[in-house]
Design a protein around this motif. Sequence first.
Motif, short mmCIF file in Angstrom:
data_model
loop_
_atom_site.label_atom_id
_atom_site.label_comp_id
_atom_site.label_asym_id
_atom_site.label_seq_id
_atom_site.Cartn_x
_atom_site.Cartn_y
_atom_site.Cartn_z
N GLY A 34 -3.76 3.45 -3.37
CA GLY A 34 -4.61 2.79 -2.38
C GLY A 34 -5.83 3.62 -2.04
N THR A 37 -8.92 3.45 -4.35
CA THR A 37 -9.85 2.32 -4.28
C THR A 37 -11.14 2.72 -3.57
OG1 THR A 37 -8.87 1.49 -2.21
CG2 THR A 37 -7.97 0.63 -4.27
N ILE A 45 -12.01 -0.65 -0.53
CA ILE A 45 -10.99 0.03 0.28
C ILE A 45 -10.86 -0.60 1.67
CG2 ILE A 45 -12.55 1.81 1.22
CD1 ILE A 45 -10.11 3.77 0.85
N TYR A 48 -8.80 -3.62 1.08
CA TYR A 48 -7.41 -3.24 0.84
C TYR A 48 -6.68 -3.02 2.16
CZ TYR A 48 -3.47 -0.21 -0.40
OH TYR A 48 -2.23 0.34 -0.53
N TRP A 51 -6.14 -6.33 3.85
CA TRP A 51 -5.09 -7.09 3.17
C TRP A 51 -3.70 -6.61 3.61
CZ3 TRP A 51 -1.48 -5.24 -0.47
CH2 TRP A 51 -0.67 -6.22 -1.06
#
Length: 209
Positions: A34, A37, A45, A48, A51
């Motif tokens: 993660g 990113t 990022i 991410y 999300w």
Amino acid sequence: MDTIRLYRTTVGKKAVMAVTGAVLLLYVFAHMIGNLTFFSGPAAIDGYGRWLREVGAVWPTRIALLAAVALHFTAACQLTARARRARGRYAHRRPVRGGYAARTMRWGGVVIALFVVYHLLDLTAGWLNPHGVPGEIHANVTADFRHWYVVLAYTAAVVALALHIRHGVWSATRSLGVTTSRAIGLAVAVVVAAGFLSVPFAVFTGLVS
């Protein structure tokens, strides 16, 4: 009752450490991926992070991690106390080679725990972050790693984590009879260290802004 009796044994406590260690290692790799990113830019990022919140993964993950850490720490302390009592009964014997590794694991665990507290106050709560805007992960990370002392603290924590993982993976794979356990432990530790340190050094050296 059988589970409780098993946990009271040394084998049971080592099994708890192995299982919780595996859970924590999986999280470390997921977290590292993660983090990477970051190199795809703010949208990647930040999206991410958004999300993860939208799918409701944040709090279940935190609760599972807290439980794994508590069990891992408790089992480690109990095994250390048991080993110390055993050494007391055989004080005339020479110290085992595992003493240094065990001490490294304990101090590494303390360094990691202290860093996790700082990390939560910095990039989760935003209280210690120079930017500190919720949801702006890329900007928060960039604001952090422009400072040498933050990079130094992060590096120390990652090195402690890598050493902890190296010994843990080596010990676990050796118990399974893997002949290349030392090489596997070192390889996993190097991948983790390189993955986590790539972001702060890229920011600090100006490769990413």
